[in-house]
Design a protein around this motif. Structure first.
Motif, PDB file in Angstrom:
ATOM      1  N   SER A 442       0.858  -1.120  -0.166  1.00 17.19           N
ATOM      2  CA  SER A 442       0.040  -0.022  -0.303  1.00 17.19           C
ATOM      3  C   SER A 442       0.877   1.187   0.090  1.00 17.19           C
ATOM      4  O   SER A 442       2.021   1.118   0.852  1.00 17.19           O
ATOM      5  N   PRO A 443       0.573   2.394  -0.795  1.00 18.88           N
ATOM      6  CA  PRO A 443       1.114   3.646  -0.611  1.00 18.88           C
ATOM      7  C   PRO A 443       0.872   4.410   0.679  1.00 18.88           C
ATOM      8  O   PRO A 443       1.521   5.388   0.870  1.00 18.88           O
ATOM      9  N   PHE A 444       0.067   4.016   1.537  1.00 22.65           N
ATOM     10  CA  PHE A 444      -0.251   4.654   2.659  1.00 22.65           C
ATOM     11  C   PHE A 444       0.758   4.794   3.463  1.00 22.65           C
ATOM     12  O   PHE A 444       1.537   3.934   3.631  1.00 22.65           O
ATOM     13  N   ASP A 445       0.917   5.815   4.210  1.00 22.16           N
ATOM     14  CA  ASP A 445       1.811   6.013   5.502  1.00 22.16           C
ATOM     15  C   ASP A 445       1.126   5.529   6.778  1.00 22.16           C
ATOM     16  O   ASP A 445       0.995   6.215   7.412  1.00 22.16           O
ATOM     17  N   TYR A 446       1.369   4.021   6.809  1.00 22.95           N
ATOM     18  CA  TYR A 446       0.782   3.519   8.040  1.00 22.95           C
ATOM     19  C   TYR A 446       1.419   3.910   9.423  1.00 22.95           C
ATOM     20  O   TYR A 446       0.774   4.018  10.430  1.00 22.95           O
ATOM     21  N   GLN A 447       2.605   4.330   9.367  1.00 20.46           N
ATOM     22  CA  GLN A 447       3.449   4.640  10.464  1.00 20.46           C
ATOM     23  C   GLN A 447       2.634   5.790  11.109  1.00 20.46           C
ATOM     24  O   GLN A 447       2.593   6.127  12.319  1.00 20.46           O
ATOM     25  N   ARG A 448       2.327   6.754  10.293  1.00 20.48           N
ATOM     26  CA  ARG A 448       1.720   7.967  10.709  1.00 20.48           C
ATOM     27  C   ARG A 448       0.275   8.030  10.996  1.00 20.48           C
ATOM     28  O   ARG A 448      -0.436   8.353  11.811  1.00 20.48           O
ATOM     29  N   GLN A 449      -0.530   6.994   9.891  1.00 23.69           N
ATOM     30  CA  GLN A 449      -1.851   7.138   9.872  1.00 23.69           C
ATOM     31  C   GLN A 449      -2.370   6.146  10.815  1.00 23.69           C
ATOM     32  O   GLN A 449      -3.661   6.234  11.256  1.00 23.69           O
ATOM     33  N   ALA A 450      -1.736   5.203  11.201  1.00 24.19           N
ATOM     34  CA  ALA A 450      -2.277   3.996  12.068  1.00 24.19           C
ATOM     35  C   ALA A 450      -1.560   3.623  13.233  1.00 24.19           C
ATOM     36  O   ALA A 450      -0.457   3.631  13.248  1.00 24.19           O
ATOM     37  N   LEU A 451      -2.340   3.041  14.196  1.00 23.79           N
ATOM     38  CA  LEU A 451      -1.585   2.503  15.567  1.00 23.79           C
ATOM     39  C   LEU A 451      -2.005   1.105  15.665  1.00 23.79           C
ATOM     40  O   LEU A 451      -3.464   1.026  15.787  1.00 23.79           O
ATOM     41  N   PHE A 452      -1.266   0.216  15.965  1.00 24.64           N
ATOM     42  CA  PHE A 452      -1.882  -1.069  16.311  1.00 24.64           C
ATOM     43  C   PHE A 452      -1.420  -1.446  17.983  1.00 24.64           C
ATOM     44  O   PHE A 452      -0.218  -1.222  18.392  1.00 24.64           O
ATOM     45  N   CYS A 453      -2.373  -1.768  18.557  1.00 23.43           N
ATOM     46  CA  CYS A 453      -2.494  -1.734  19.902  1.00 23.43           C
ATOM     47  C   CYS A 453      -2.981  -3.358  20.596  1.00 23.43           C
ATOM     48  O   CYS A 453      -3.812  -3.735  20.202  1.00 23.43           O
ATOM     49  N   VAL A 454      -1.995  -3.809  21.218  1.00 20.20           N
ATOM     50  CA  VAL A 454      -2.233  -5.062  21.894  1.00 20.20           C
ATOM     51  C   VAL A 454      -2.136  -4.810  23.373  1.00 20.20           C
ATOM     52  O   VAL A 454      -1.082  -4.845  23.873  1.00 20.20           O
ATOM     53  N   PRO A 455      -3.289  -4.520  23.970  1.00 22.44           N
ATOM     54  CA  PRO A 455      -3.031  -4.294  25.454  1.00 22.44           C
ATOM     55  C   PRO A 455      -2.419  -5.249  26.414  1.00 22.44           C
ATOM     56  O   PRO A 455      -2.731  -6.440  26.054  1.00 22.44           O
ATOM     57  N   ARG A 456      -1.925  -4.905  27.604  1.00 25.02           N
ATOM     58  CA  ARG A 456      -1.324  -5.554  28.316  1.00 25.02           C
ATOM     59  C   ARG A 456      -2.441  -6.293  29.248  1.00 25.02           C
ATOM     60  O   ARG A 456      -3.547  -5.482  29.181  1.00 25.02           O
ATOM     61  N   GLN A 457      -1.998  -7.077  30.310  1.00 26.06           N
ATOM     62  CA  GLN A 457      -3.083  -7.696  31.141  1.00 26.06           C
ATOM     63  C   GLN A 457      -4.336  -8.317  30.347  1.00 26.06           C
ATOM     64  O   GLN A 457      -5.304  -8.249  31.019  1.00 26.06           O
ATOM     65  N   LEU A 458      -4.098  -8.819  29.159  1.00 24.50           N
ATOM     66  CA  LEU A 458      -5.186  -9.592  28.639  1.00 24.50           C
ATOM     67  C   LEU A 458      -5.223 -10.918  29.174  1.00 24.50           C
ATOM     68  O   LEU A 458      -4.253 -11.776  29.453  1.00 24.50           O
ATOM     69  N   ALA A 459      -6.442 -11.548  29.488  1.00 20.93           N
ATOM     70  CA  ALA A 459      -6.813 -12.958  29.977  1.00 20.93           C
ATOM     71  C   ALA A 459      -6.524 -13.654  28.623  1.00 20.93           C
ATOM     72  O   ALA A 459      -6.442 -13.435  27.619  1.00 20.93           O
ATOM     73  N   ASP A 460      -6.337 -15.354  29.047  1.00 18.09           N
ATOM     74  CA  ASP A 460      -6.279 -16.171  27.975  1.00 18.09           C
ATOM     75  C   ASP A 460      -7.476 -16.260  27.284  1.00 18.09           C
ATOM     76  O   ASP A 460      -8.652 -16.473  27.689  1.00 18.09           O
ATOM     77  N   VAL A 461      -7.511 -16.066  25.925  1.00 16.30           N
ATOM     78  CA  VAL A 461      -8.765 -15.861  25.108  1.00 16.30           C
ATOM     79  C   VAL A 461      -9.376 -17.080  24.948  1.00 16.30           C
ATOM     80  O   VAL A 461     -10.631 -17.451  24.823  1.00 16.30           O
ATOM     81  N   ARG A 462      -8.842 -18.343  25.233  1.00 15.49           N
ATOM     82  CA  ARG A 462      -9.313 -19.813  25.023  1.00 15.49           C
ATOM     83  C   ARG A 462      -9.946 -20.078  26.511  1.00 15.49           C
ATOM     84  O   ARG A 462     -10.733 -21.018  26.416  1.00 15.49           O
ATOM     85  N   SER A 463      -9.880 -19.503  27.576  1.00 19.47           N
ATOM     86  CA  SER A 463     -10.371 -19.673  28.831  1.00 19.47           C
ATOM     87  C   SER A 463     -12.018 -19.477  28.979  1.00 19.47           C
ATOM     88  O   SER A 463     -12.507 -20.072  29.669  1.00 19.47           O
ATOM     89  N   ASP A 464     -12.560 -18.382  28.285  1.00 15.76           N
ATOM     90  CA  ASP A 464     -13.896 -18.053  28.282  1.00 15.76           C
ATOM     91  C   ASP A 464     -14.266 -17.573  29.586  1.00 15.76           C
ATOM     92  O   ASP A 464     -15.437 -17.897  30.108  1.00 15.76           O
ATOM     93  N   SER A 465     -13.293 -16.829  30.329  1.00 19.04           N
ATOM     94  CA  SER A 465     -13.646 -16.614  31.802  1.00 19.04           C
ATOM     95  C   SER A 465     -14.398 -15.420  31.916  1.00 19.04           C
ATOM     96  O   SER A 465     -14.330 -14.414  30.888  1.00 19.04           O
ATOM     97  N   ASP A 466     -14.809 -15.095  33.059  1.00 17.41           N
ATOM     98  CA  ASP A 466     -15.539 -13.706  33.523  1.00 17.41           C
ATOM     99  C   ASP A 466     -14.501 -12.516  33.284  1.00 17.41           C
ATOM    100  O   ASP A 466     -14.768 -11.520  32.761  1.00 17.41           O
ATOM    101  N   TYR A 467     -13.141 -13.006  33.687  1.00 21.87           N
ATOM    102  CA  TYR A 467     -11.929 -11.699  33.728  1.00 21.87           C
ATOM    103  C   TYR A 467     -11.928 -11.460  32.249  1.00 21.87           C
ATOM    104  O   TYR A 467     -11.907 -10.373  31.786  1.00 21.87           O
ATOM    105  N   GLN A 468     -11.654 -12.347  31.231  1.00 23.84           N
ATOM    106  CA  GLN A 468     -11.577 -12.247  29.796  1.00 23.84           C
ATOM    107  C   GLN A 468     -12.879 -11.137  29.420  1.00 23.84           C
ATOM    108  O   GLN A 468     -12.370 -10.247  28.672  1.00 23.84           O
TER     109      GLN A 468
END
Length: 654
Positions: A442-468
């Motif tokens: 893509s010709p887009f300037d993704y470094q300037r236009q977009a931010l990718f965030c994977v937040p800290r303190q995530l639960a295991d997505v396979r657990s299906d827990s209330d915390y998740q």
């Protein structure tokens, strides 16, 4: 052949390539016809590659063109300038109509040429004059609203040039009248029809024979090849080149067409038609009407029993001896009707036609009851009141190799084909060998236009827990507030969508639009109109959705979109791969998930002025070794694990 080897070849610059270079130049037709036009090197590279493909007697080009490359013009301009017959196949009716009604006419005006172009859709998109007449003849059995819609359809059909049901504005797209008059294989009687000369489906196909550009969709392409759509012979002419836009969909569509399917609803409709023939033509054959009605009743009861089993794996369903016994008894009942129909062959053309189609359905039903193909996955799928039986082959590479060969040129393009910077997975899935491969970023300037965030303190997505769930809700609420609505939340399961939708009601201060509460296009229209809405969706919202500008600032994805290990086709493929010594995760699950995640992200940045944040609530992308395959396949965005940085980025978007 890779991009490097393609570039290394010394082509003599042909007339077509020279014209393509001129069209995309700063002084070319695009610059003169489009306000603010700026040449894009990637778009020119694509157009040159398509032109070079057209200049060869045969060949295959597999090309990923990232969002913003402008792939539509990249293949249309060389196709139009070549003077050759080119079929363009799309993955959706929306893109098909955009090409035919908007993009191609605009280019023809700029290029000052007037080749014949044609739009061809699947049969059920066209009104059948015979079915319309039959419905009006039995109007006494219809409710007043349906009858009103049928009368509107009759009035519209008299003035319509193409009979495309998608173009009628006076009847709601939800009206049951549309299904009553749409052209179908089981109702078509070919040349015996009194409306044969006026038939919209036939006329649409005739228009393609001498057209230079023919716009179709992937389903129609495979239907033409595999089914040959009996009654009208082949649908499509033998073109000089075929271009597949949104080509990432082809492997899954190929599986469905090279397999088998049996619509129980179609069987039910045919039984109803047999009863109509009895009532209208053969009243002296009481047994025919009685047996047709009994078969309809038995079919409905049997289908309900199958659905109540809660089992969609057809093999496991047939392991129930009681249900298996009922299935064979149903076939015997149907065969009794077959013998009765045979006894009356020659008395009615309509009944003769029903007999031929009934034989076809019974052969398929027996195939499903025998269920003896070890190289296929069998499933029972919900499809309205009556389910659909499907048999999907584990591997379609041999069939595809036969299809994508010959003295033709083939172009496969999409914004999402590569996995870990390789096109091998896509090419292998379709059995494509000896093909040129290109990845145009893509010709887009993704470094300037977009931010990718994977937040800290995530639960295991396979657990299906209330915390998740609570952690996901917290992220959603904070993000929605920072983005002032303007958010897509994409899920990998309907169950999680429903849980989050329920929890957000009353806690979210922006309009909530939830998949299932209305049709897809209706929800998207509301999202654009409101300007501050939050849309929750699953599969169908991950691709083919275009919301530009400040209306969409954030996409939240609940977890990496791996296929369910309980999916029938996946289990069958995995078992076969194990037998061959392969790795189902790396060869099947991972590539499919990478493509799906790229599709989800693709909703966010649609042009060079867009800005936004992608939030993935699944830390496996950073703490598992396979995460690098996802990261290498996504555009080069700035990254963070700090949710506060993501919120600050969103707050700055106006």
């Amino acid at each position: 052949m890779t991009i490097s080897s393609l570039s290394a070849r010394r082509f003599t610059i042909s007339r077509l390539t020279k014209e393509v270079n001129l069209a995309f130049s700063q002084a070319g037709v695009l610059a003169r016809g489009i306000s603010g036009y700026k040449p894009r090197p990637q778009q020119l590279q694509m157009a040159q590659a398509v032109a070079e493909t057209l200049d060869r007697p045969a060949g295959k080009l597999v090309l990923e063109a990232g969002t913003g490359v402008g792939k539509t013009f990249g293949y249309l301009i060389p196709a139009l300038l070549s003077g050759k017959q080119v079929i363009v196949s799309t993955g959706s009716k929306n893109l098909q109509e955009q090409l035919f009604y908007k993009d191609i006419p605009a280019l023809l005006a700029m290029l000052d040429i007037a080749p014949k172009i044609a739009l061809l859709k699947g049969r059920n998109n066209y009104l059948c004059q015979l079915r319309l007449q039959q419905q009006l003849d039995s109007a006494q059995s219809l409710d007043s609203q349906t009858l009103d819609d049928l009368l509107r359809l009759q009035q519209w059909a008299a003035a319509s040039s193409d009979g495309d049901l998608g173009m009628i504005a006076t009847v709601s797209e939800q009206s049951p009248a549309l299904a009553l008059v749409a052209s179908t294989r089981e109702s078509c009687i070919g040349k015996r029809c009194q409306f044969y000369e006026q038939c919209f489906t036939r006329k649409a196909r005739l228009k393609t024979l001498d057209a230079k550009i023919i716009v179709i969709n992937h389903h129609l392409f495979f239907a033409d090849w595999v089914l040959k759509d009996t009654g009208f012979a082949e649908l499509l002419p033998k073109a000089d080149m075929l271009v597949f836009d949104e080509a990432h969909q082809l492997p899954d569509i190929a599986v469905s067409y090279f397999g088998q399917q049996l619509s129980l609803a179609a069987m039910d409709r045919l039984l109803a038609r047999i009863e109509e023939v009895y009532l209208n033509e053969l009243r002296d054959t009481v047994q025919l009407g009685e047996l047709a009605r009994r078969c309809m009743s038995r079919l409905a009861d049997w289908a309900q029993a199958c659905l109540q089993s809660g089992q969609n794996d057809w093999r496991l369903l047939l392991a129930d001896k009681v249900l298996a016994g009922r299935s064979w008894q149903l076939l015997e009942e149907f065969q009794a009707l077959q013998r009765l129909l045979l006894a009356h062959v020659g008395r009615s053309e309509a009944l003769d036609d029903c007999f031929e189609k009934w034989l076809e359905y019974l052969a398929k039903l027996q195939l499903f009851l025998e269920c003896d193909n070890p190289s296929a996955a069998y499933s029972l799928e919900l499809s309205g009141r009556l389910p659909m039986l499907r048999m999907a082959p584990i591997d379609v590479t041999q069939e595809c190799q036969q299809l994508f060969n010959g003295d033709c040129r083939w172009v496969f393009t999409s914004a999402t084909l590569q996995v870990n910077r390789e096109l091998r997975h896509f090419a292998k899935a379709l059995g494509l060998t000896d093909c040129c491969e290109m990845i145009l970023d893509s010709p887009f300037d993704y470094q300037r236009q977009a931010l990718f965030c994977v937040p800290r303190q995530l639960a295991d997505v396979r657990s299906d827990s209330d915390y998740q769930l609570q952690r996901l809700l917290s992220i959603c609420l904070q993000t929605i507030e920072a983005a002032k609505g303007r958010t897509f939340i994409l899920f990998t399961s309907h169950r999680m969508l429903e849980r989050v939708a329920l929890a957000l009601r009353g806690r979210c201060h922006y309009p909530l639009l939830v998949q299932g509460s209305a049709g897809k296009q209706s929800l998207l229209k509301k999202f654009r109109q409101l300007g501050n809405a939050v849309l929750l969706g699953t599969g169908s919202f991950w691709e083919g959705v275009d919301v530009r500008g400040h209306l969409l600032s954030c996409v939240i994805i609940d977890k990496l979109p791996f296929v369910s290990p309980d999916d029938n086709l996946y289990r069958a493929r995995a078992a076969e791969l194990h037998r061959r010594g392969g790795d189902p995760f790396n060869d099947i699950s991972l590539p499919q998930a990478v493509i799906a995640l790229k599709q989800g992200f693709g909703r966010l940045i649609r042009d060079e002025h867009d800005r936004g944040v992608l939030i993935l609530c699944d830390n496996r992308i950073v703490n598992r070794a396979y995460g690098s395959a996802f990261l290498n396949s996504l555009p080069p965005m700035a990254r963070t694990r700090d949710i506060n940085k993501a919120l600050a980025f969103l707050q700055k978007i106006k």
